[in-house]
Design an enzyme around this catalytic site. Structure first.
Site, short mmCIF file in Angstrom:
data_model
loop_
_atom_site.label_atom_id
_atom_site.label_comp_id
_atom_site.label_asym_id
_atom_site.label_seq_id
_atom_site.Cartn_x
_atom_site.Cartn_y
_atom_site.Cartn_z
N CYS A 180 0.83 -1.19 0.00
CA CYS A 180 0.00 0.00 0.00
C CYS A 180 0.86 1.23 0.00
O CYS A 180 2.08 1.16 0.07
CB CYS A 180 -0.84 0.01 1.25
SG CYS A 180 0.16 0.45 2.66
N LYS A 196 1.79 -1.95 -8.89
CA LYS A 196 3.04 -1.69 -9.61
C LYS A 196 4.26 -2.11 -8.78
O LYS A 196 5.20 -2.68 -9.29
CB LYS A 196 3.11 -0.20 -9.95
CG LYS A 196 4.34 0.21 -10.73
CD LYS A 196 4.21 -0.21 -12.17
CE LYS A 196 5.45 0.08 -12.98
NZ LYS A 196 5.48 -0.75 -14.20
N1 GLU Z 1 -2.62 -6.20 5.44
C1 GLU Z 1 -3.31 -4.96 5.26
C2 GLU Z 1 -4.67 -5.15 4.60
O1 GLU Z 1 -4.96 -6.18 4.03
C3 GLU Z 1 -2.48 -3.92 4.54
C4 GLU Z 1 -2.20 -4.30 3.14
C5 GLU Z 1 -1.42 -3.26 2.38
O2 GLU Z 1 -0.18 -3.21 2.57
O3 GLU Z 1 -2.04 -2.51 1.60
O4 GLU Z 1 -5.45 -4.25 4.62
#
Ligand code: GLU
Length: 618
Positions: A2, A613
């Protein structure tokens, strides 16, 4: 994978957070959200989870809401725990609603911690691992009475690689951030009474002149009047500060509302100019000085070269390895970074590792770099981003200079990396005085690649569209090639999987009769690359075997040949008989075919489902 972005400033920061998130969206676009602190020290949360362009939707909701704020955190998600919906979209509140968090990574002891919280009577609303962090900080705050100690305790409780930014109603106008284990870490910066933190320096390029890369166990605290990075003993740490090198070729901000014009199409068309720049800088100029970044002594004293990467970068690594063996007669190896990160390297002091990661943020490759360096190997990364972790953590880095690549599927960074491998070979061959004749011819042929490539790029879109129908109408697609075309067919197959969502595989041509032939029928399409320097008659025999199983055949060959044409449903000819250069040209039709197949199927080629990406989780 993210993106995290946080900002505290003297005036409204909400639009800055949207701008930061827009830059991070390519890292994950399952959903996006932000938490803004209002004048009365409350939290307002906005979320968007039902679009391929969630930050655009978030921006519209923000405009409508008219909320302004001097402090906020935002997030773009790539879901690992729980489906894509508003409940699972970050930010997440703690049970008392006093803590709001955004999180990047995976809490590996999720099961244990959720049971622990349930035993403490906490209700868990979402299916994410992230929400647990908010509750844990709230719980620890109750027992410790101090937010900093609460955060450090929670950071010690989390297993896996995690990066977190959080706000608490108790300490207004302040954002906290921390990282556990080998997670990518947070980047912080400030300018003119605005302070920022982000998971990616790229998001700070428009806001700061320099940034600091924090590491695990650092606690970042940004507020309206200070930026602090401290350790568990409350002592300041001094993270590495670097000036941000702004990418003059970066025109990604032009692409705000690109639902209709596809970025990948533009990036495919930019390949010729990207290659020309590398040729001018690395091949035409004085060959002995073409790579001042490289420690010649370390490289020349290496007995073994390891190429490493993931996805398209792994295919570029395969090509680099074949090229080095062929042109330089050096022992090479190719490793997936996800494997190399845990492997013992034999004779590390005599090994050079080329780590390929266009973003410079690929978690597996950063770990492979760490492992190789720790054992004493010389590590050179090949990246597009100079402000990236791979560049910073390697002994040397080589910048591709293609300009930011935004579309998820690699195109121009892939061909640029193949060319970079050739440039390094030419450089080394000139230092070693090796294969002079071959190298002279290679250089001469690179002078002509401009023309060759333009021809391939200009090949009528109608032809690509027509041929792509075979692919989009097929149940299964197979790519075959030999030697230096093998990495190219692997890349072609990956493109089809990524953006056209078609079941596709690639094989060394000789492998067909050892298994894959069993799958051939009229519902399959085979794409065969026939490059120079290989036995063309053997390839024709393979095509005959495929034709007799009624599969569709598309060929990409280096020369016009009536037998190949007769056997193919469609044949592309790229007239180039340099076996090192032909692969760079022959991947272009594969990129175009994947793009057109995605369009035939009504898919968004820039935002393939379930991908991002930059793969910043291991
Ligand atoms: N594990 C978290 C989720 O599924 C964060 C994932 C991410 O790094 O976007 O919301």
């Amino acid at each position: 994978m993210c993106g995290i972005f946080g900002c505290v400033g003297e005036k409204d920061v909400s639009s800055l957070i949207i701008k930061g998130l827009k830059r991070l969206e390519y890292r994950g676009y399952d959903s996006a959200g932000l938490c803004l602190e209002t004048d009365d020290s409350n939290f307002e949360i906005l979320k968007s989870s039902n679009s391929n362009y969630p930050v655009d939707v978030l921006s519209k909701s923000l405009e409508k809401s008219k909320i302004t704020s001097n402090a906020g955190i935002g997030h773009t998600r790539w879901a690992t725990h729980g489906p894509i919906n508003n409940i699972n979209t970050h930010p997440h509140f703690s049970y008392s609603k006093n803590i709001s968090i955004v999180h990047n990574g995976i809490v590996e002891n999720y099961d244990f911690l959720s049971k622990f919280l349930i035993r403490k009577g906490v209700n868990i609303f979402s299916q994410t691992d992230s929400e647990l962090i908010a509750h844990l900080v709230d719980l620890m705050l109750c027992s410790k009475g101090n937010l900093k100690s609460a955060i450090f305790s929670v950071s010690n409780m989390l297993e896996g690689s995690n990066t977190v930014a959080l706000m608490s109603k108790e300490i207004p106008q302040t954002i906290f951030g921390f990282t556990t284990n080998s997670s990518g870490g947070l980047v912080v910066g400030e300018k003119n009474n605005y302070r920022f933190l982000s998971s990616d320096s790229y998001a700070l390029e428009n806001f700061c002149d320099s940034v600091s890369f924090t590491s695990k166990d650092d606690l970042v605290i940004i507020s309206n009047n200070s930026l602090k990075v401290i350790d568990q003993n409350n002592l300041p740490t001094f993270p590495k500060n670097i000036n941000l090198i702004k990418d003059n070729n970066d025109n990604s901000d032009e692409f705000k509302d690109l639902q209709t014009n596809f970025i990948i199409e533009k990036e495919i068309s930019e390949q010729n100019s990207a290659l020309k720049k590398i040729i001018a800088k690395r091949i035409l100029d004085k060959p002995h000085d073409a790579f001042p970044e490289i420690n010649r002594h370390r490289l020349l004293s290496s007995r073994k070269i390891i190429f490493t990467g993931m996805g398209s970068s792994y295919h570029a690594a395969q090509y680099g390895s074949l090229l080095f063996e062929d042109l330089l007669e050096i022992d090479t190896k190719v490793e997936f970074s996800s494997e190399l990160k845990n492997k013992k390297i034999i004779s590390p002091d005599q090994t050079t590792v080329f780590a390929i990661t266009q973003s410079g943020e690929t978690a597996d490759t950063i770990e492979a770099i760490r492992n190789a360096k720790q054992q004493g190997a010389y590590v050179i990364s090949i990246v597009e981003e100079s402000n990236s972790k791979a560049a910073i953590n390697s002994d040397s880095y080589l910048l591709l200079g293609t300009g930011k690549e935004i579309s998820v599927a690699a195109t121009k960074t892939f061909t640029s990396t193949l060319l970079m491998c050739n440039s390094i070979c030419i450089y080394l061959a000139s230092l070693l005085d090796k294969n002079n004749h071959l190298i002279t011819r290679l250089k001469e042929d690179f002078m002509k690649i401009d023309n060759n490539m333009q021809k391939v790029l200009d090949c009528c879109d109608y032809d690509y569209l027509k041929v792509s129908k075979f692919i989009s109408d097929s149940e299964k697609v197979f790519f075959i090639g030999k030697n230096l075309s093998f990495p190219i067919v692997n890349e072609g197959s990956l493109k089809i999987q990524e953006i056209s969502k078609i079941n596709s595989n690639s094989f060394i041509e000789g492998e067909l009769k050892h298994g894959p032939n069993a799958l051939l029928d009229k519902n399959s399409t085979i794409i065969s690359i026939i490059g120079p320097g290989e036995n063309i008659n053997k390839s024709i025999s393979s095509l005959r075997e495929i034709a007799s199983r009624n599969a569709n055949i598309i060929t990409i060959s280096f020369v016009e040949n009536s037998e190949i044409q007769d056997l193919s449903n469609y044949s592309f000819v790229i007239e180039n008989n340099n076996k090192y250069i032909f692969p760079i040209l022959s991947v272009i039709p594969l990129q175009k075919l994947a793009f057109m197949s995605a369009l035939n199927l009504g898919l968004d080629p820039d935002r393939p489902q379930n991908l991002a990406k930059t793969v910043t989780v291991e």
